[in-house]
Design a protein around this motif. Structure first.
Motif, PDB file in Angstrom:
ATOM      1  N   ILE A  36       0.860  -1.185   0.000  1.00  0.00           N
ATOM      2  CA  ILE A  36       0.000   0.000   0.000  1.00  0.00           C
ATOM      3  C   ILE A  36       0.894   1.232   0.000  1.00  0.00           C
ATOM      4  CG2 ILE A  36      -1.763   1.291   1.258  1.00  0.00           C
ATOM      5  CD1 ILE A  36      -2.753  -1.373   2.383  1.00  0.00           C
ATOM      6  N   SER A 309       5.793  -3.799   7.743  1.00  0.00           N
ATOM      7  CA  SER A 309       5.148  -3.763   9.058  1.00  0.00           C
ATOM      8  C   SER A 309       4.120  -4.870   9.264  1.00  0.00           C
ATOM      9  CB  SER A 309       4.468  -2.404   9.250  1.00  0.00           C
ATOM     10  OG  SER A 309       5.377  -1.349   9.044  1.00  0.00           O
ATOM     11  N   ALA A 324      -2.072   1.177   7.590  1.00  0.00           N
ATOM     12  CA  ALA A 324      -1.048   1.836   6.770  1.00  0.00           C
ATOM     13  C   ALA A 324      -1.057   3.346   6.963  1.00  0.00           C
ATOM     14  CB  ALA A 324      -1.256   1.487   5.303  1.00  0.00           C
ATOM     15  N   ARG A 327       0.997   6.196  11.063  1.00  0.00           N
ATOM     16  CA  ARG A 327       2.450   6.224  10.937  1.00  0.00           C
ATOM     17  C   ARG A 327       3.173   5.882  12.233  1.00  0.00           C
ATOM     18  NH1 ARG A 327       4.729  10.661   9.844  1.00  0.00           N
ATOM     19  NH2 ARG A 327       6.374   9.784   8.550  1.00  0.00           N
ATOM     20  N   ALA A 330       2.930   1.755  11.577  1.00  0.00           N
ATOM     21  CA  ALA A 330       3.266   1.045  10.346  1.00  0.00           C
ATOM     22  C   ALA A 330       4.037   1.932   9.390  1.00  0.00           C
ATOM     23  CB  ALA A 330       1.988   0.542   9.668  1.00  0.00           C
ATOM     24  N   LYS A 332       5.161   0.121   5.965  1.00  0.00           N
ATOM     25  CA  LYS A 332       4.665  -0.484   4.728  1.00  0.00           C
ATOM     26  C   LYS A 332       3.789  -1.679   5.078  1.00  0.00           C
ATOM     27  CE  LYS A 332       5.523   0.534   1.176  1.00  0.00           C
ATOM     28  NZ  LYS A 332       4.748   1.452   0.290  1.00  0.00           N
ATOM     29  N   VAL A 333       2.547  -1.632   4.614  1.00  0.00           N
ATOM     30  CA  VAL A 333       1.593  -2.711   4.825  1.00  0.00           C
ATOM     31  C   VAL A 333       1.328  -3.385   3.480  1.00  0.00           C
ATOM     32  CG1 VAL A 333      -0.758  -3.302   5.535  1.00  0.00           C
ATOM     33  CG2 VAL A 333       0.537  -1.553   6.791  1.00  0.00           C
ATOM     34  N   SER A 334       1.361  -4.713   3.474  1.00  0.00           N
ATOM     35  CA  SER A 334       1.201  -5.476   2.231  1.00  0.00           C
ATOM     36  C   SER A 334      -0.145  -6.181   2.192  1.00  0.00           C
ATOM     37  CB  SER A 334       2.321  -6.518   2.103  1.00  0.00           C
ATOM     38  OG  SER A 334       3.596  -5.916   2.142  1.00  0.00           O
TER      39      SER A 334
END
Length: 342
Positions: A36, A309, A324, A327, A330, A332-334
């Motif tokens: 994201i 993250s 995401a 801050r 996190a 980087k959230v996938s």
């Protein structure tokens, strides 16, 4: 197949769509992971990013990697079964910008998950998506999809560093410790910078910046960075960040604007450009740097695990986007296919 589509601000839906058809020079790719990005978050929160506004439903996602499941008759660069990092840039390859080595500035660019054009260019947060064979970079089958998807943001920072000119032995300021800011620290270190100061308004992302190459971090709510810098990278996309970057440059310094500023006019103290002969350059996406980024990740010279993250299935995308956007929790959230979590 399922695809994650944005209809308007805060209107995110996982929808059933027909499986995509692919052209003779394209590959059909099954999503392995997608990161994201800040622009995805802007579409979710505001219905647009910069000057680009949503005018129709659009599948989000451009930081992606996956497996090739089928190829067109003209495809020679990839094979079924290959794991690929996918360059979301789809330039025309024929215009003056493309032919002169500046395909990132192609006026006919079709960039995954972007509302810059109408009809919008659909993104790759979908169980299946297509990419032209020149967009696909084969990576090791042992590289995680989430790491391979980081080739895109890493390429952004490699291009920004190239826009800065020589950094060997340089003093560098990075304003903003989001994913791009912390990866800029890595890229600046690779380019030989010896002092890399990262600033932000929050402490949690600054701790990640330290893991990614920063030699100093500064929470600007508490203090200002000390000294003057040779190069400043503005990665926050805020007028206040731009002003602080300009004020921190030495005479003859260089500012690289990386963050997308708000739509419309931006106020900034520009007299230093004259009195200190500051050079200001923009940095937009990337060109050859995507292949370099994939190679750096594959060789282990760049380790992006500190920024990864969390991972969520596509069916929990709303939750993933909310994390995401936080801050403090996190970087980087996938997003991954649901079957990975079954």
């Amino acid at each position: 197949m399922k695809a994650l589509r944005i209809h308007a601000a805060h209107d995110l839906r996982l929808q059933d769509l027909p499986e995509p058809e692919f052209a003779p020079d394209e590959a059909l790719i099954r999503l392995g992971a997608g990161g994201i990005c800040g622009s995805d978050l802007h579409y979710y929160a505001h219905g647009g990013v910069g000057d680009f506004r949503l005018r129709e439903a659009m599948t989000l996602g451009h930081e992606v990697a996956g497996d090739v499941v089928a190829v067109g008759a003209e495809v020679t660069h990839v094979r079924v079964g290959d794991r690929v990092a996918v360059n979301p840039s789809r330039p025309c390859l024929h215009c003056e910008q493309c032919l002169s080595g500046h395909s990132n500035l192609c006026p006919n660019m079709r960039f995954f998950g972007s509302a810059a054009r109408f009809p919008h260019v659909q993104g790759a947060f979908a169980e299946l998506f297509t990419a032209r064979q020149d967009q696909c970079v084969v990576v090791s089958s042992t590289m995680s999809y989430a790491v391979a998807a980081c080739a895109e943001p890493l390429a952004v920072t490699l291009h920004a560093v190239s826009q800065a000119g020589p950094l060997l032995g340089g003093r560098v300021l990075i304003v903003g410790a989001g994913p791009i800011g912390v990866l800029l620290a890595t890229s600046a270190r690779l380019a030989g910078a010896t002092q890399i100061t990262v600033t932000d308004l929050q402490s949690a992302p600054l701790r990640v910046a330290e893991q990614m190459g920063a030699t100093e971090t500064v929470n600007v709510r508490e203090q200002a960075p000390a000294g003057l810098f040779d190069v400043a990278f503005e990665a926050s996309g805020s007028p206040a960040g731009l002003a602080s970057a300009l004020g921190a440059l030495r005479p003859g310094g260089r500012l690289v604007q990386v963050g997308m500023l708000p739509s419309g006019p931006t106020s900034a103290p520009l007299n230093p450009l004259i009195s200190r002969e500051i050079t200001v350059v923009g940095s937009f996406r990337f060109h050859r740097e995507f292949g370099w980024a994939a190679e750096l990740l594959g060789s282990g010279r760049v380790d992006v695990t500190p920024i990864l993250s969390a991972s969520f299935p596509l069916s929990r995308a709303q939750e993933a986007f909310e994390l995401a956007a936080d801050r403090e929790r996190a970087v980087k959230v996938s997003l991954l296919p649901d079957e990975v979590f079954a």
